[in-house]
Every structure is written in C-alpha cells, then in structure tokens.
Write a protein that holds these residues in place. Structure first.
Motif, PDB file in Angstrom:
ATOM      1  N   PRO A 116      38.713  38.637  47.032  1.00 10.66           N
ATOM      2  CA  PRO A 116      39.532  39.025  46.368  1.00 10.66           C
ATOM      3  C   PRO A 116      40.145  38.003  45.656  1.00 10.66           C
ATOM      4  N   LEU A 117      41.338  36.882  45.766  1.00  9.25           N
ATOM      5  CA  LEU A 117      41.455  35.847  45.221  1.00  9.25           C
ATOM      6  C   LEU A 117      40.516  36.005  43.870  1.00  9.25           C
ATOM      7  N   ARG A 119      37.493  37.275  43.326  1.00  8.05           N
ATOM      8  CA  ARG A 119      38.066  38.785  41.512  1.00  8.05           C
ATOM      9  C   ARG A 119      38.874  38.697  40.756  1.00  8.05           C
ATOM     10  N   LYS A 120      40.188  38.435  41.433  1.00  6.57           N
ATOM     11  CA  LYS A 120      41.045  38.318  40.467  1.00  6.57           C
ATOM     12  C   LYS A 120      40.853  36.752  39.356  1.00  6.57           C
ATOM     13  N   SER A 121      40.781  36.090  40.153  1.00 11.84           N
ATOM     14  CA  SER A 121      39.567  34.871  39.100  1.00 11.84           C
ATOM     15  C   SER A 121      38.884  35.260  37.699  1.00 11.84           C
ATOM     16  N   ALA A 123      38.123  38.075  36.610  1.00 14.87           N
ATOM     17  CA  ALA A 123      39.132  39.380  36.071  1.00 14.87           C
ATOM     18  C   ALA A 123      40.253  38.624  34.697  1.00 14.87           C
ATOM     19  N   ASN A 124      41.347  37.436  35.151  1.00  8.90           N
ATOM     20  CA  ASN A 124      41.961  36.651  34.480  1.00  8.90           C
ATOM     21  C   ASN A 124      40.454  36.257  33.459  1.00  8.90           C
ATOM     22  N   ASN A 135      39.725  45.060  35.893  1.00 10.52           N
ATOM     23  CA  ASN A 135      40.355  45.129  37.330  1.00 10.52           C
ATOM     24  C   ASN A 135      39.440  45.100  38.054  1.00 10.52           C
ATOM     25  N   PRO A 136      40.127  43.124  39.455  1.00 11.83           N
ATOM     26  CA  PRO A 136      39.724  42.876  40.160  1.00 11.83           C
ATOM     27  C   PRO A 136      38.057  44.290  41.484  1.00 11.83           C
ATOM     28  N   ASP A 137      39.083  45.121  41.343  1.00 13.61           N
ATOM     29  CA  ASP A 137      38.735  45.839  41.640  1.00 13.61           C
ATOM     30  C   ASP A 137      37.292  46.401  41.262  1.00 13.61           C
ATOM     31  N   ASP A 339      34.472  30.249  41.212  1.00 13.94           N
ATOM     32  CA  ASP A 339      35.823  30.609  40.376  1.00 13.94           C
ATOM     33  C   ASP A 339      36.352  29.263  39.616  1.00 13.94           C
TER      34      ASP A 339
END
Lengths: 476, 476
Positions: A116-117, A119-121, A123-124, A135-137, A339
């Motif tokens: 998840p972390l 995927r957030k990177s 998305a940013n 959206n990371p999802d 990442d």
C-alpha cells in the motif's frame, strides 16, 4: 503409452510468436557458447545483444542507479544499518526504515495489488506528473509491465471472435499474449513517412475491416513513446484517439513504459493518456503501464512495474484483484524498485547529487548515441531510418536488392530475417528483424537498441556488414 | 459509449476462484485497516493471517536465513564488498563474486530459462537428492512455483473438452488456473481415514467418469507433501501412480514445494517422483516443482522457484522456452534465492554454523507447533484433525451442529465459510474454509497454518471461539 508431443498440446500456445527472444536470440546464445572455446572459428569476439532493451546486460554494463541499489541492499539485510552505517547516505537509511516499517520483511508476500505505501508513492508521482488525482486503490504493482498486459488482455478478450487493435510495427508481447488467449490481433499501420505517427484514418480502416469480419474490437493498444519506432504522440492526436475510443467503446491500453526516455523533450514531449482523458473529462476506460526496466533505471532483472486503472468500475477492479491474487504478489524487490523510481532523492538530500549525475549521464548518452547512429545508418545505401525522439531503439528500413530477396525466399526466410541472420553470423550483433514486429508486405526492417557498448565498434561493424551484403547481392 | 462491465469480459476469468486470498482475506484486510483507528470496536488487537503460508509476514516474523540475505545484499550493491568487508563472511563474498561473474548485474534480464550457473546448481542438488542425473537444460527457473504451474497447465490443456486430475482437497491454484485456461478440473478424493492418503481406486474412478463425460484427461496433479493435508506419499503408492500415468498416458505434475517441510522424517520421508520414475525406467513425462517460498527459507516475497522436466521431448522444451521468453525472465533476486537454497553453506565453511542453527530452529519449531496444535484441536468437541507429517498446515474437520448449518444456509454461506467468518470477526484469525479447497458434500473443514506467533495466544483463541460457537448453536 502415448507420448507427449506438440500435436497433443494447446494449439493456441503453438501459435504464439515472440521474436525478441526468438530464432535470432537462440542462435546468438549458440554463438556465445562457441565463443568460450579457443577454436570457435567465428569472425567476431563477442555477441552484442541488440535485440532487447536490457541496459545493464554484460557487455553494455549501463551502471545501476546507486540510490536504488543502496535502498535494496538495506531491505535485503537490514542489519547493515548497524554493521556498516558509514556506507549509506542518511536519506537511503531513512527510506529503507520507512519501507521496512510498512512492509516488514521483503521475504513475505505483500498485498496482491502491491505494498500500500508504494502504491501511494506511485499515486503521488502520477498526480505530480499530470495534475489530476490518482487513487492508490486503482494502482496494481506488477512484475514488469508484461504481467499486467497479459492479465488485462486475458480478461478483455472473449474468444473466439474478439480482438484488440495493435499498432504495426508493434512490440510482439501484444500479439503473443493475444495468441495465447485466443484473441485476435487487429493490426493498424503507423505512418513511417511522418515519423511513425499514429493515423486515425488507419485505425478507422482497421475497425471497419474487423466489423466486416465479425470480430468485436475490445481495446486499442497505443505504445507511446513507440516501440520499436520511438515515436511520440502529440496531444492533438491523443485527444482524437480518446474520441475514437468513445465512439467505438474501446478500452485504451496505454503502454507508456518509455515515458522517461525522451531524447528531444522540447520538440517531442510526453503527455500521459491519463492526463488527456481527465482533461477531456472522458469516460473511456484506460489502463496505463509503466516499468522500472526502461527509463534511466533499466532494472529489468528486478521485474517491477505498475498499471493504473482510470474509469474502471469496482466490479472490474475486484476481478483484476482476484486474478492478481492467483499470482499471489509481485516480487518485493521489484516493488522497492518502483518506489525508488517514483520517489527519487530530492534536491538538498544527501543522495541527490549522485542520483542527478547518474541519471543525467544516462539520458545524455542515450540521446547522443541515438542521434549518431541514426545519422550514420541514414548514410548507408538502401537504409533509411527515422531518428527516434524516444524509447531505446532505432527501426531502420532496408531497401534490399532483388537477388537478396530471392536468396531469402530460397532459404525460406523473410528478407529481413535473412539479413539479420547474416549480420549475426558475421558481426555477432543480434537484432530483431522487422518480421517480428509485423510490417507491410514487401517492406523490410530491423530493430536495434541504442544501448551499444561503443558507437564506433558497433556502428562500424553494422556499416561494414551492410556494404558487403549489398555488394554480395549485386548492388553498390 | 458502452461502459466496461463484467458482462463484457472473458467468461473464463469470471469462473476463476482463489479462496486463499478470497472473501476471508479481503475481510481481514478491512479489519486490519480498522485496527489502526482508536475506536475500532473490534474484540481483538491484531489480525493473524493464518490463511496463507507466509512465514516472514509481519506478526509471525520468522527470521530470514542470514546466508541468503547476505548474498542478496552483495548482489544488490557489490560495492559493499569493499566498503564493509568485515560485515560479510568469506564464503558469502565468494558466492556473491561467483554469481556476479556469471550474471553481471541483477538489474539485467537473464536467460529466459534462468541463469545457466544457477540451473547447474539446481541440477546438482537434484542429482544429490535422487542419485540420478539431472540436466540443467531441462530446468526452468520461475517466479515461485505458481508461474510454472500456470505456464504448463495453459500448454497441456486443449479446450474445450480436456482436463487435469486434481486432488480434493487441493491447493486452489490448480482449479483457478484451469478455469482461466478453459480446462476442466477432474477431482479425485484423498482418503482422510488413512491420513489423507492417495487412493488409486479413487483416481481410476475419476478417470472412468471423465471418459464417460467425453473429457480427455491430460495430466495428474500430485501434491507431495500435501497441501492442505500435509500427507506424504509412500514409495509403493508413488510407483502405482507412475504405472497409472503410463496406462492412461498422463503427464505427471508433481508439486513438491514442501519437500523440505518434514516433521516426522523417519516415519514419513520424502521421495521425489523424478527418482521413482528413473528407478522404474518409466517413460512418463514429469514436471516437478520446487519453490523458495516454503521450506526453511520462506522467501515468499522474492518469487523464486523452478521446475524440472523429465522425459519431455525437445519440441515441447522449445515450446516451454518460447512461453517463458514472452515473460522475459524470472526475477533475478528470486533466482539468487534458488541458488542459496540448493547450494547452502557446507560444514567447515564460515557461514555453516549460523545457517545450521537457523534452519534447525525453524524445522524444530514448526514440527513442535504442528504437534501441539493438532493435539489441542483434537480435544475440541466436533473437531478432528490428522496430525500433518509435512508442509505448513493443519486441516481440521468440523462436525457442526444442525442449527449452525441452518444458520449458514440462511446466510447463503457454506457452513465452514460461515464458521471461518465468525472466527475472523471474533478473534482476528483468518483461515481458509474447506470450501476453498474442494471437499466432499456435507463435510466441513478449514485450513490454518502452523506458523502462529505464539501457540498459546493463537490456539487459545481458536479453542475459546470454537467452544462458544458450539454453545451458541446448541451443542456442548
């Protein structure tokens, strides 16, 4: 008992063709094995695998980005933070700690969709690139772009009479995956005369033909920057393509793995399809692919990448998640590589200067090599070559003598395969003949990478071979 | 435009089921997200993911084998050999140098079949294990066993009327992959009454039925040691199975990924099918799978494994190579993990004592936990459980009260799924209901791993939940 034979296996698998690692690559491996013997009798000293965009391969040795490798080394063996703290910049240690806190051990399976972390990177990174939310999802990390392409094609195809629009020339992953899943490749030709641009007219023609043949078109593949052409789409064309997808209810598969390989960013910039679709407020479903294998990282062996889903309903996202979960999860070191790619060191951080220097060098070297190689190839008789503004390749066209074409025909080969086989046998340079990418009848090409070890050795050998070939077959 | 919906996608994909990461696992993730909030209102503090054999996951934290991680750290960043030589044992440095000399950078694609040197290591490991020759050219390195299984099933199946014999209970990868490739699962039941043994009679019955139904059986899947059962085959049964494959011209898919997870090796040893087939001089085609995700390494996130091809003709090997090449290559760090597994430190080498201690501890802990858990589960009312002699799991049978079965039916769930959902909601323990592995009608089971954090917390919670559940539904 009846033995296992090729007559007894899945006919769809027999139809799969993948030239990038096909006949030429196999022969190159045979030569490589011979070269280890003193009496090899070959007229060259080494094999140059110009058939595949593999920057860190032996002999090319593009150095890995130190930042990525330092973070990965700490993820592999966290005890190094205590045993050898002086060996690592502070921002590397901070990143490794942050990742470890979220992931735990890289020896554990992660979430099937990816950490998840991370995927957030991603998305940013996409938000900063495009100026639209991500959206990371809706992001799936993958083992290189290939696994994502394969998963989605297997989902979109409804055998036996559905197909996907594929650019010609194309990266053969698409036709190989379609063949495997009993889908039909609907070819549309790129326009060599205008720098391999994408023609709406060609695509409309291909669609009309597919309807005539009773084939339902499901999706449109766009490779931007192009492979093998290196072409970049302009935003106007991208908008037209989005409208075409709306009109024909097509899913857009946007292969954007070369988005960071731009040799002329001022005249040939990259814009993502996600941005275009959001700006137009279009409802078309888009899957866009990225990879750590290309760009400046060139971390092919790590197997990392992602795809982002835009305008994809939850029911389909759930289906993709299910299929991702059968494969359990993408490799963790590939995920760490993602990442490191999407969240590099920032100005002012300890690792930044080295990261900047290393990445600048790779960009500059590639742009320069591409330019020089295109110029020199274009000077050869019977060779014309669009100077690629992106990606890692050139795709020269060969105008071959009639007698060469006849000799090829007698040997049961397409003329460009015939040419490429002789090139390999005489110089050790392994390229992929145009046949492997699809092409118009009667045209001949080959793809070579611009990841050569030294331009002189490489292009010099190509030039000498070509001139001899043309002489041998009665021209020049 | 028409939107993308599940009605428009490949129906084969809709049929895929994969319970190990299914409804329960998704709900567990939702609970895990809730737990990060102060007012979560859940009656437990953490999720225990007992649904998947993932030894190094957070909360279980089985430590990685130091040897593997040290070699991998040096492969990631070779400069560490000079920057921190004191941090690494000499044999680790020697191994990393040997691998680097052969591979070059782990950021490069390797040979599609896997690094030749590592395939040689695997062949040596197999020869030492079995006493019969093994050919590195017949070994394919993979991203975990799953990708190999998937590749071979997609090759062996000829839709629409061919199938593969699958043990019930089974690891659902097999049915999921068959569904994806429009193959038919031909189930045969294992015999719970005799420690989940494999019955020739059951398989003959399943074959007879498949012939009746016009389904051509292509292959026989044997999981040894069993998943989810932990059962081990005796050599006599293995010989009978080979004869059965000869009689019915079946390919044998030998899933041997738990070959190093033996809790009672004296009474329940492991013999590979390769050895049996060679000893019998049988011509049956065998594909045998191994993985770094299980055993003592538990390096799931690295995605490494291999399969060996026995009695496979060259034409089929070439076909497998082609399909492997479409995926380009398995992850390099997974390949390094395979090398570390099949070529561990030897007595007298610097890393040996630590490696021996770490691996012994993992073997002992797992055997002890499996024994204690089986004993305690067997004391519960309505629970019976074969004490697994191998693999990582127990597969307890549930004899549930009628009222629980009725309540499940009202909720639209199978009774064991109904049970497992309540177990998750009340304890945070995520297991996989028997439904996910296939089972006989009217029987209920669940699979849980023996990789628990602390036996007392884990089994205590299971016991308490079970007693309450039985009370709630009117028994005890």
């Amino acid at each position: 008992m009846r033995l296992l034979t090729i007559d007894s296996v899945n006919p769809a698998i027999l139809k799969v063709q993948y030239a990038v690692r096909g006949e030429l690559a196999i022969k190159a491996e045979e030569h490589r094995a011979k070269l280890t013997k003193d009496d090899h009798g070959l007229p060259f000293k080494r094999i140059i695998n110009s058939n595949i965009g593999n920057p860190q391969q032996k002999g090319l040795d593009q150095p890995p980005i130190t930042w990525t490798r330092q973070v990965c080394a700490l993820m592999e063996w966290p005890a190094l933070m205590d045993l050898a703290p002086q060996a690592f910049p502070k921002d590397v240690i901070a990143r490794a700690k942050e990742l470890q806190e979220d992931i735990g051990s890289i020896g554990a399976y992660s979430h099937s969709q990816g950490v998840p972390l991370i995927r957030k990177s991603v998305a940013n990174f996409i938000e900063e690139r495009d100026g639209y939310p991500s959206n990371p999802d809706h992001i799936f990390l993958t083992a290189g772009a290939s696994t994502g392409v394969s998963l989605l094609i297997s989902m979109l195809i409804t055998p036996p009479k559905s197909g996907i629009l594929i650019p010609i020339p194309q990266y053969p992953l698409y036709t190989a995956t379609l063949a495997q899943h009993s889908g039909i490749a609907i070819p549309y030709h790129l326009d060599e005369a205008s720098e391999w641009s994408t023609s709406l007219h060609e695509i409309e023609g291909a669609l009309a033909k597919s309807y005539e043949d009773g084939i339902e078109p499901k999706a449109l593949v766009i490779i931007n920057p192009g492979n093998p052409t290196g072409a970049l789409l302009d935003e106007n064309t991208q908008e037209e393509l989005v409208k075409l997808c709306e009109k024909h209810s097509l899913v857009l598969l946007a292969d954007e793995v070369y988005q960071n390989n731009l040799h002329k960013p001022d005249s040939h910039p990259f814009t993502s399809f996600k941005k275009i679709v959001r700006r137009m407020n279009s409802p078309i479903p888009v899957f866009s692919f990225h990879s750590i294998s290309k760009g400046v990282q060139g971390e092919c062996g790590r197997r990392g990448g992602y795809f982002e889903c835009t305008n994809i309903p939850d029911s389909i996202l759930a289906l993709i998640y299910k299929m991702a979960s059968v494969g359990i999860c993408p490799p963790l070191t590939g995920q760490i590589g993602v990442d490191c790619m999407v969240r590099p060191p920032k100005p002012g951080e300890e690792s930044y200067p080295l990261w900047k220097k290393e990445t600048d060098t790779i960009h500059e070297t590639l742009a320069l090599r591409t330019k020089i190689m295109a110029e020199r190839l274009n000077k050869l008789p019977g060779v014309s070559c669009v100077p690629s503004p992106g990606a890692l390749y050139l795709y020269p066209k060969l105008d071959l003598p009639e007698s060469a074409i006849e000799a090829a025909s007698k040997a049961g080969k397409s003329p460009d395969t015939f040419y490429a086989l002789q090139l390999l046998d005489e110089t050790g340079i392994c390229v992929v003949p145009g046949e492997g990418f699809g092409k118009k009848d009667g045209h001949n090409y080959y793809r070579l990478t611009c990841l050569c070890p030294g331009v002189e050795e490489y292009v010099g050998a190509l030039e000498q071979f070509h001139v001899n070939f043309m002489k041998k077959y009665g021209r020049v």
